[in-house]
Write an enzyme that holds these catalytic residues in place. Structure first.
Site, short mmCIF file in Angstrom:
data_model
loop_
_atom_site.label_atom_id
_atom_site.label_comp_id
_atom_site.label_asym_id
_atom_site.label_seq_id
_atom_site.Cartn_x
_atom_site.Cartn_y
_atom_site.Cartn_z
N ASP A 11 0.99 -1.10 0.14
CA ASP A 11 0.19 0.12 -0.17
C ASP A 11 0.41 1.55 -0.50
O ASP A 11 2.22 1.19 0.52
CB ASP A 11 -0.49 -0.27 0.90
CG ASP A 11 -1.99 1.09 1.23
OD1 ASP A 11 -2.95 1.50 0.41
OD2 ASP A 11 -2.31 2.52 2.20
N SER A 12 0.12 1.58 -0.62
CA SER A 12 1.20 3.48 -0.02
C SER A 12 1.20 4.34 1.17
O SER A 12 2.29 4.62 1.07
CB SER A 12 0.13 4.74 -0.48
OG SER A 12 -0.48 4.88 0.01
N TYR A 43 -1.11 8.72 -2.98
CA TYR A 43 -0.56 7.56 -4.27
C TYR A 43 -1.95 8.17 -5.30
O TYR A 43 -1.17 8.61 -6.64
CB TYR A 43 -0.78 6.25 -4.35
CG TYR A 43 0.36 5.33 -4.10
CD1 TYR A 43 1.03 6.17 -3.84
CD2 TYR A 43 0.11 3.94 -4.44
CE1 TYR A 43 2.83 5.44 -3.73
CE2 TYR A 43 1.30 3.25 -4.63
CZ TYR A 43 2.62 4.09 -4.08
OH TYR A 43 3.55 3.01 -3.82
N GLY A 44 -2.79 9.39 -4.55
CA GLY A 44 -4.31 9.46 -4.90
C GLY A 44 -4.22 10.58 -6.07
O GLY A 44 -4.80 10.76 -6.85
N CYS A 74 -4.48 -1.43 -2.25
CA CYS A 74 -4.51 0.40 -2.68
C CYS A 74 -5.27 0.70 -3.66
O CYS A 74 -5.34 -0.36 -4.77
CB CYS A 74 -2.77 1.01 -2.55
SG CYS A 74 -3.23 2.45 -3.38
N ASN A 75 -6.19 1.49 -3.35
CA ASN A 75 -7.05 1.07 -4.43
C ASN A 75 -6.72 2.34 -6.00
O ASN A 75 -7.38 1.76 -6.96
CB ASN A 75 -9.23 1.80 -4.05
CG ASN A 75 -9.40 1.72 -3.22
OD1 ASN A 75 -10.17 0.77 -3.95
ND2 ASN A 75 -9.45 0.88 -1.96
N THR A 76 -6.03 3.07 -5.32
CA THR A 76 -5.45 4.13 -6.95
C THR A 76 -4.40 2.65 -7.29
O THR A 76 -4.89 3.23 -8.14
CB THR A 76 -4.86 5.08 -5.95
OG1 THR A 76 -5.37 5.78 -5.61
CG2 THR A 76 -4.22 6.15 -7.20
N GLU A 153 -3.39 9.36 8.53
CA GLU A 153 -2.19 9.13 8.89
C GLU A 153 -1.38 9.64 9.78
O GLU A 153 -0.82 9.31 10.46
CB GLU A 153 -1.05 9.60 7.53
CG GLU A 153 -1.11 8.70 6.33
CD GLU A 153 -0.42 7.20 6.33
OE1 GLU A 153 0.18 7.35 6.82
OE2 GLU A 153 -0.75 6.03 4.99
N CYS A 185 -10.60 3.41 -0.65
CA CYS A 185 -9.92 3.60 -0.01
C CYS A 185 -9.45 2.62 0.97
O CYS A 185 -10.10 3.08 2.09
CB CYS A 185 -9.28 5.09 -0.25
SG CYS A 185 -7.49 5.37 0.89
N THR A 186 -7.68 2.08 1.01
CA THR A 186 -7.64 1.58 2.33
C THR A 186 -7.81 1.70 3.56
O THR A 186 -7.89 1.68 4.56
CB THR A 186 -6.87 0.36 2.22
OG1 THR A 186 -5.90 0.62 1.68
CG2 THR A 186 -7.52 -0.84 1.11
N HIS A 187 -7.71 3.21 3.71
CA HIS A 187 -6.58 4.14 4.49
C HIS A 187 -8.54 4.40 5.35
O HIS A 187 -8.35 5.24 6.81
CB HIS A 187 -7.01 5.21 4.67
CG HIS A 187 -5.24 5.76 4.25
ND1 HIS A 187 -4.24 5.46 3.21
CD2 HIS A 187 -4.04 5.70 4.55
CE1 HIS A 187 -3.30 5.06 3.39
NE2 HIS A 187 -3.13 5.57 4.15
#
Length: 272
Positions: A11-12, A43-44, A74-76, A153, A185-187
């Site tokens: 992931d980012s 990344y987005g 990561c979706n992006t 984050e 988004c995984t966040h």
């Protein structure tokens, strides 16, 4: 391929830990090598070419760890890079888009689905494309939420600032009368309680992390890659790597995966 080899997850940053957490819950016998690209997030807001380059570097690193499958958590990166890296990689690579899209299509009652994600994910239109392939009569409403990633984050999961920003982002979706929302988004699952409170219990929240773990479990069984060996030494079962800020990552990861993060190692991802 060694069935007892680990699964690679990347992931980012810390968001992919929500996917790692679900993999640990759903397939606890599997080993995991996790990489968070903390030096180059978010990344987005980056271009497709840049995300593909980053993803190739990370996959080259994970291959040095002899992983048997890779999850792009990561979706992006799933939106921009999945097709490209699948075509050039001889082990299974899955993303987080298809599993979440399928669940949302199954969950909706009024055929109105919202998707929140990074600018890259929403701009790609990937969720709309995939869901309308599954069910052409649904309406999909995308909303970029670029500030959610830095808020997560920074650990501002339950904060008045996060509430205010979330309320602004969700207002347009509430006006569309959606009954299902994909956390694209995984966040974002880390903000789940806030999002559910603002949207109300009538809206079903879809967490692609959970669905992706189930997809991985089924894929490993189908390809006879599920683990069959004896228990692995606990200190080596889950390994974590980042491209920067290892101590900060460890602190955050420990809150998401209590007792599982023994150490985080920093590597120079540009070498791969």
């Amino acid at each position: 391929m060694d069935r007892n080899a680990p699964v690679g997850v990347f992931d980012s940053g810390v968001g992919g830990l929500t996917v790692a957490r679900e993999i640990i819950r759903q397939i606890p016998e599997e080993r995991i090598i996790y990489f968070g690209d903390t030096a180059r997030l978010p990344y987005g807001s980056k271009s497709r070419d840049t995300i593909i380059r980053y993803s190739r570097q990370i996959i080259r690193f994970l291959r040095t760890k002899e992983v048997k499958a890779i999850v792009i958590a990561c979706n992006t990166a799933s939106s921009y890079a999945l097709d490209a890296v699948q075509a050039e990689t001889d082990i299974p690579v899955i993303g987080v888009i298809n599993a979440g899209a399928r669940t949302a299509v199954q969950a909706t009652r009024n055929r109105k689905i919202g998707v929140i994600g990074t600018e890259g994910t929403i701009g790609s239109g990937i969720y709309t494309e995939v869901m309308q392939q599954m069910r052409p009569d649904i309406e999909v409403f995308g909303k970029p939420c670029p500030l959610f990633v830095p808020l997560v984050e920074e650990g501002l999961l339950h904060d008045s600032v996060t509430d205010e920003i979330a309320s602004r982002y969700l207002s347009s979706l509430k006006g569309k009368y959606i009954d299902t929302l994909v956390l694209g988004c995984t966040h974002y699952p880390l903000l789940r309680s806030t999002l559910q409170r603002l949207l109300g219990e009538g809206v079903t929240l879809v967490n692609p992390a959970y669905e992706t773990a189930l997809e991985l479990r089924d894929l490993l069984k189908r390809q006879h890659l599920d683990r069959e060996g004896d228990a692995f030494p606990e200190e080596e079962k889950y390994q974590f790597f980042v491209s920067d800020l290892a101590d900060k990552f460890t602190s955050f990861a420990t809150a998401i995966l209590p007792g599982q993060v023994k150490e985080t190692r920093k590597i120079n991802i540009e070498e791969y």
